[in-house]
Design an enzyme around this catalytic site. Structure first.
Site, PDB file in Angstrom:
ATOM      1  CE1 TYR A 233      -0.749  -5.228 -28.142  1.00 23.73           C
ATOM      2  CE2 TYR A 233      -1.730  -5.014 -25.957  1.00 23.73           C
ATOM      3  CZ  TYR A 233      -1.689  -5.627 -27.200  1.00 23.73           C
ATOM      4  OH  TYR A 233      -2.569  -6.643 -27.502  1.00 23.73           O
TER       5      TYR A 233
ATOM      6  CB  ALA B   6      -6.421  -1.214 -26.014  1.00 26.45           C
TER       7      ALA B   6
ATOM      8  CD  GLN C 196      -5.798  -0.371 -21.921  1.00 20.26           C
ATOM      9  OE1 GLN C 196      -6.077  -1.057 -22.890  1.00 20.26           O
ATOM     10  NE2 GLN C 196      -5.413  -0.878 -20.760  1.00 20.26           N
TER      11      GLN C 196
ATOM     12  CB  CYS D  83      -9.366  -5.799 -27.563  1.00 20.00           C
ATOM     13  SG  CYS D  83      -8.009  -4.679 -27.166  1.00 20.00           S
TER      14      CYS D  83
END
Length: 363
Positions: free
Chosen positions: A186, A61, A103, A27
């Site tokens: 998550y 992500a 992702q 990220c």
């Protein structure tokens, strides 16, 4: 010149990876426009990893819906504008000989939080500052965050549809594969773990029920992208907490996910609860990957404090994992694969021609 397991190609479905050194999704929290559209930073960040010799570059992500973002500075893959911006980046990754993956993610109860940099605040962003209501398997908050709303049946169906649609956008943008994010606390991990899933319906209780959403997502994503593109699943193999998700559960569900259409399992750990002891050290998650590979008889990648060529080669050559995912080491040295080849005595034909003058002389 020598040969090394780390530089042997690997083929999954219709995709061949030139080596087993892969760039993990990392990220960046860099979408200042808050629209999920990747821009020049992502071209530079991901492009340099491809030019540095990685066999696979997995984009960070990327949320399957606006409310699925960890922060408002996250990338997304829920609309055409995002897909078009990703296509430019994918084209460059391909021009450097690497496979491109992305992702697919939904943050669940860890959504609507402040980015990791650029702010002094931590935890949940209030509605007055642009935050939104988070959702989860149950109305159990992540420590220090606001409580989520438990998804109802329609909401769960919407999650499955969002993942499938995002996968379609990803393949339309040119990505070669998608990775379903079921790790690090998550949303899909929240359903898998009994520490965050207190449901009493068909999505809670038994392992089969807690895995139901993930398996529905895998099936829907496989249908959306067709048979040629690999599907990865990232798992946290353990919560490191009594009564939580563990490596045996991971291996069992990996087997079920493989039957549903997943091809490789990217094994990490932790992230769903706080206050646990994590035995951090060089390669500390490799035994977890090896356990899933052996118990479920599935391909896996290993990640976590893998920092040297010799260490990476040993992991792949010994059969503990089929590939390695690098994160922080690639941030420090985006050309780690080229350096690793030199250290292992392997000659590569994919140095960028602009950099050939810097190539180490062959032994």
């Amino acid at each position: 010149m020598a040969t090394a397991a780390l530089f042997e190609p690997l083929t999954l479905r219709g995709v061949t990876f030139r080596n087993r050194i892969w760039a993990a999704p990392m990220c960046q929290y860099s979408i200042l426009a808050k629209d999920g559209v990747p821009r020049d930073w992502h071209l530079m960040h991901l492009g340099q990893l491809a030019a540095g010799g990685a066999g696979l570059v997995v984009a960070e992500a990327s949320a399957v819906s606006p409310e699925g973002r960890i922060t408002d500075a996250d990338t997304g893959i829920w609309n055409d504008d995002q897909a078009a911006a990703w296509a430019r980046i994918v084209d460059f990754i391909h021009s450097q000989g690497a496979v491109a993956g992305i992702q697919l993610a939904h943050a669940g109860r860890k959504a609507s939080t402040w980015p990791a940099w650029g702010h002094d605040e931590h935890g949940t962003v209030p509605a007055s500052a642009g935050g939104w209501q988070a959702v989860s398997a149950s109305a159990v908050p992540f420590p220090g965050y606001d409580p989520p709303v438990a998804l109802d049946a329609a909401g769960i169906r919407g999650i499955v549809d969002d993942f499938a649609a995002a996968a379609g956008h990803a393949i339309g943008a040119g990505f070669d594969l998608v990775e379903i994010h079921a790790a690090h606390g998550y949303l899909l991990h929240q359903f898998l773990s009994p520490l965050s899933n207190r449901r009493t319906d068909e999505y809670g209780g038994s392992l089969e029920n807690r895995a139901r959403l993930l398996l529905a997502v895998v099936t829907a994503v496989r249908t959306a992208i067709g048979p040629e593109h690999p599907v990865f699943v990232r798992f946290s193999a353990t919560d490191y907490a009594p009564g939580g998700w563990n490596e045996d559960d991971t291996a069992t569900v990996a087997g079920w996910a493989a039957a549903a259409g997943a091809d490789l399992f990217d094994i990490s750990s932790g992230g769903n609860v706080t206050g646990v002891s994590i035995p951090i050290g060089p390669g500390y998650q490799v035994p977890l990957a090896e356990h899933v590979k052996t118990a479920a008889d599935v391909p896996v990648s290993a990640v976590g404090l893998i920092t040297t060529a010799a260490q990476a080669e040993q992991i792949v050559a010994s059969g503990q994992a089929d590939a390695i995912m690098l994160g922080r080491e690639l941030l420090r040295d985006p050309h780690f694969p080229l350096r690793a080849a030199h250290e292992l005595g392997v000659s590569l034909d994919y140095w960028p021609p602009q950099y050939l003058r810097a190539r180490w002389p062959e032994a």
